[in-house]
Design a protein around this motif. Structure first.
Motif, PDB file in Angstrom:
ATOM      1  N   SER A  65     -80.048 -13.319   1.384  1.00 32.14           N
ATOM      2  CA  SER A  65     -81.576 -12.933   2.200  1.00 32.14           C
ATOM      3  C   SER A  65     -81.268 -12.332   3.464  1.00 32.14           C
ATOM      4  N   PHE A  66     -80.167 -13.070   4.250  1.00 30.67           N
ATOM      5  CA  PHE A  66     -80.101 -12.529   5.556  1.00 30.67           C
ATOM      6  C   PHE A  66     -79.422 -10.910   5.634  1.00 30.67           C
ATOM      7  N   LEU A  67     -78.705 -10.975   4.482  1.00 30.38           N
ATOM      8  CA  LEU A  67     -78.078  -9.606   4.610  1.00 30.38           C
ATOM      9  C   LEU A  67     -78.923  -8.385   4.161  1.00 30.38           C
ATOM     10  N   SER A  68     -80.004  -9.039   3.488  1.00 28.16           N
ATOM     11  CA  SER A  68     -81.230  -8.031   3.193  1.00 28.16           C
ATOM     12  C   SER A  68     -82.010  -7.712   4.310  1.00 28.16           C
ATOM     13  N   GLY A  69     -81.814  -8.409   5.365  1.00 30.46           N
ATOM     14  CA  GLY A  69     -82.591  -8.235   6.662  1.00 30.46           C
ATOM     15  C   GLY A  69     -83.982  -9.083   6.871  1.00 30.46           C
ATOM     16  N   ASP A  70     -83.764 -10.309   6.031  1.00 25.60           N
ATOM     17  CA  ASP A  70     -84.989 -11.168   6.293  1.00 25.60           C
ATOM     18  C   ASP A  70     -84.621 -12.172   7.296  1.00 25.60           C
ATOM     19  N   LEU A  71     -85.578 -12.181   8.519  1.00 21.99           N
ATOM     20  CA  LEU A  71     -85.450 -13.068   9.557  1.00 21.99           C
ATOM     21  C   LEU A  71     -86.555 -14.049   9.347  1.00 21.99           C
ATOM     22  N   TYR A  72     -86.121 -15.380   9.188  1.00 22.12           N
ATOM     23  CA  TYR A  72     -87.075 -16.370   8.998  1.00 22.12           C
ATOM     24  C   TYR A  72     -87.234 -17.009  10.516  1.00 22.12           C
ATOM     25  N   MET A  73     -88.560 -16.712  11.013  1.00 15.96           N
ATOM     26  CA  MET A  73     -88.707 -17.013  12.470  1.00 15.96           C
ATOM     27  C   MET A  73     -89.837 -18.133  12.363  1.00 15.96           C
ATOM     28  N   ASN A  74     -89.189 -19.501  12.645  1.00 17.25           N
ATOM     29  CA  ASN A  74     -89.956 -20.696  12.766  1.00 17.25           C
ATOM     30  C   ASN A  74     -90.451 -20.641  14.110  1.00 17.25           C
ATOM     31  N   ASN A  75     -91.699 -21.584  14.297  1.00 19.28           N
ATOM     32  CA  ASN A  75     -92.213 -21.638  15.503  1.00 19.28           C
ATOM     33  C   ASN A  75     -91.379 -22.626  16.465  1.00 19.28           C
ATOM     34  N   PHE A  76     -91.859 -22.818  17.771  1.00 20.07           N
ATOM     35  CA  PHE A  76     -91.190 -24.082  18.527  1.00 20.07           C
ATOM     36  C   PHE A  76     -91.249 -25.350  17.938  1.00 20.07           C
ATOM     37  N   LYS A  77     -92.718 -25.521  17.624  1.00 19.75           N
ATOM     38  CA  LYS A  77     -93.153 -26.987  16.810  1.00 19.75           C
ATOM     39  C   LYS A  77     -92.074 -27.430  16.011  1.00 19.75           C
ATOM     40  N   LYS A  78     -91.568 -26.528  15.199  1.00 16.69           N
ATOM     41  CA  LYS A  78     -90.612 -27.040  14.129  1.00 16.69           C
ATOM     42  C   LYS A  78     -89.500 -27.419  14.650  1.00 16.69           C
ATOM     43  N   TYR A  79     -88.971 -27.080  15.676  1.00 20.27           N
ATOM     44  CA  TYR A  79     -87.845 -27.421  16.268  1.00 20.27           C
ATOM     45  C   TYR A  79     -88.160 -28.920  17.235  1.00 20.27           C
ATOM     46  N   ILE A  80     -89.301 -28.778  17.774  1.00 20.39           N
ATOM     47  CA  ILE A  80     -89.604 -30.036  18.289  1.00 20.39           C
ATOM     48  C   ILE A  80     -89.894 -31.309  17.542  1.00 20.39           C
ATOM     49  N   ASP A  81     -90.397 -30.952  16.346  1.00 21.65           N
ATOM     50  CA  ASP A  81     -90.720 -32.081  15.246  1.00 21.65           C
ATOM     51  C   ASP A  81     -89.418 -32.585  14.827  1.00 21.65           C
ATOM     52  N   MET A  82     -88.525 -31.707  14.625  1.00 26.29           N
ATOM     53  CA  MET A  82     -87.347 -32.063  14.130  1.00 26.29           C
ATOM     54  C   MET A  82     -86.740 -33.399  14.917  1.00 26.29           C
ATOM     55  N   GLU A  83     -86.762 -33.395  15.966  1.00 27.65           N
ATOM     56  CA  GLU A  83     -86.117 -34.319  16.936  1.00 27.65           C
ATOM     57  C   GLU A  83     -87.322 -35.578  17.129  1.00 27.65           C
ATOM     58  N   SER A  84     -88.603 -35.073  17.618  1.00 28.09           N
ATOM     59  CA  SER A  84     -89.659 -36.083  17.974  1.00 28.09           C
ATOM     60  C   SER A  84     -90.054 -36.939  16.738  1.00 28.09           C
ATOM     61  N   VAL A  85     -90.158 -36.320  15.682  1.00 25.02           N
ATOM     62  CA  VAL A  85     -90.518 -36.938  14.384  1.00 25.02           C
ATOM     63  C   VAL A  85     -89.505 -37.387  13.662  1.00 25.02           C
ATOM     64  N   LEU A  86     -88.641 -36.364  13.027  1.00 28.67           N
ATOM     65  CA  LEU A  86     -87.492 -36.864  12.458  1.00 28.67           C
ATOM     66  C   LEU A  86     -86.390 -37.478  12.898  1.00 28.67           C
ATOM     67  N   GLY A  87     -86.345 -37.422  14.192  1.00 31.70           N
ATOM     68  CA  GLY A  87     -85.155 -37.905  14.867  1.00 31.70           C
ATOM     69  C   GLY A  87     -83.775 -37.124  14.786  1.00 31.70           C
ATOM     70  N   GLU A  88     -83.891 -35.754  14.362  1.00 32.99           N
ATOM     71  CA  GLU A  88     -82.643 -35.073  14.175  1.00 32.99           C
ATOM     72  C   GLU A  88     -82.363 -34.110  15.327  1.00 32.99           C
ATOM     73  N   LYS A  89     -81.658 -34.680  16.253  1.00 32.31           N
ATOM     74  CA  LYS A  89     -81.311 -33.891  17.536  1.00 32.31           C
ATOM     75  C   LYS A  89     -80.148 -33.056  17.331  1.00 32.31           C
ATOM     76  N   GLY A  90     -80.230 -31.916  17.615  1.00 28.73           N
ATOM     77  CA  GLY A  90     -79.023 -31.048  17.006  1.00 28.73           C
ATOM     78  C   GLY A  90     -79.627 -29.789  17.162  1.00 28.73           C
ATOM     79  N   VAL A  91     -80.265 -29.686  15.644  1.00 23.85           N
ATOM     80  CA  VAL A  91     -81.014 -28.463  15.226  1.00 23.85           C
ATOM     81  C   VAL A  91     -82.449 -28.508  15.997  1.00 23.85           C
ATOM     82  N   GLY A  92     -82.633 -29.852  16.228  1.00 25.47           N
ATOM     83  CA  GLY A  92     -84.078 -30.202  16.634  1.00 25.47           C
ATOM     84  C   GLY A  92     -83.897 -30.240  18.243  1.00 25.47           C
ATOM     85  N   ASP A  93     -84.839 -30.294  18.896  1.00 26.37           N
ATOM     86  CA  ASP A  93     -84.866 -30.367  20.500  1.00 26.37           C
ATOM     87  C   ASP A  93     -86.572 -30.727  20.906  1.00 26.37           C
ATOM     88  N   LYS A  94     -86.833 -31.895  21.256  1.00 20.61           N
ATOM     89  CA  LYS A  94     -88.086 -32.342  21.723  1.00 20.61           C
ATOM     90  C   LYS A  94     -88.486 -31.701  22.805  1.00 20.61           C
TER      91      LYS A  94
END
Length: 255
Positions: free
Chosen positions: A24-53
């Motif tokens: 998918s990446f080599l075909s040129g697809d860029l998956y652009m998540n919003n900032f909320k996705k990364y905020i929730d990864m830490e704030s809601v799921l507790g996954e700090k690293g990829v996520g950042d509240k």
């Protein structure tokens, strides 16, 4: 001696994308998540690293707050707060795309001749291990200038305004003058490029669409990029196995 010591500080010599979705990446697809996705990864799921509240947030520490009467504007009381942060709601919905950037600070010059600097990665093993734990052991190296050219062309065709750049890492336990001054930036886009120094091992380059708001991932195709990309195993890539040769006129090759 690092490559940044010989006049190449702040320059990007390559992009790395950690992904299991290689085709998918080599075909040129860029998956652009919003900032909320990364905020929730830490704030809601507790996954700090990829996520950042604290993504896209103004972060302050050790503040004195003064309270005044709404009717008379008379001073009522004051108090101290250890940490305070706020963000504009619109910033949660801005789409972004993140990549690991190869910069001069991580490349050690092992020799040179009239035409080239010959370099190898100089990163602590624990830092490499942390990246692989968080992002996986498969990566794709991408030529940076050609990749940005294709992104710019596609975004222009679609009417997307964007800003791209290296993330700046700062100690969020202090109110540094550089970060405080940046928060006052009139364009309001500097806020997308600050993160706590906890994340500094990510050496992140990000692209943010500044005139778009999304609730789900926005997929943008920039066209096939297999001609400017190479697949590597992460442990091998960051080992002594590869030598990065940089022409003194800024042409990069990996051997």
């Amino acid at each position: 001696m690092k490559l940044s010591d010989v006049g190449f500080k702040g320059q990007v010599f390559g992009f790395i994308k950690f992904t299991s979705y290689v085709e998918s990446f080599l075909s040129g697809d860029l998956y652009m998540n919003n900032f909320k996705k990364y905020i929730d990864m830490e704030s809601v799921l507790g996954e700090k690293g990829v996520g950042d509240k604290f993504e896209a947030a103004h972060v302050f520490t050790e503040l004195t707050l003064n309270f005044f009467s709404q009717d008379t504007y008379e001073f009522v009381m004051s108090g101290r707060t250890k940490k305070m942060n706020f963000r504009k709601n619109i910033n949660k919905k801005r789409p972004l795309y993140c990549m690991f950037a190869i910069v001069g600070d991580m490349l050690k010059v092992v020799k040179e001749d009239e035409k080239y600097y010959y370099t190898k990665f100089d990163l602590p093993k624990e830092q490499i291990d942390k990246m692989i734990r968080e992002f996986g052991d498969r990566l794709i190296f991408v030529n940076p200038s050609q990749f940005i050219d294709r992104i710019t062309k596609t975004f222009k065709e679609k009417g997307y305004a964007y800003r791209g750049g290296l993330v700046k890492y700062d100690d969020y336990n202090i109110n540094s003058s550089a970060r405080m001054s940046s928060y006052k930036n009139n364009q309001g886009t500097d806020i997308y490029f600050w993160k706590d120094k906890y994340f500094e091992n990510q050496y992140e380059y990000r692209i943010v669409l500044t005139n778009q708001e999304v609730d789900e991932a926005l997929i943008v195709n920039v066209g096939d990029i297999s001609d400017i990309s190479t697949i590597f195993n992460a442990n091998e890539f960051f080992s002594d196995k590869f030598e990065i040769r940089l022409r003194k006129k800024l042409n990069l090759s990996i051997h």
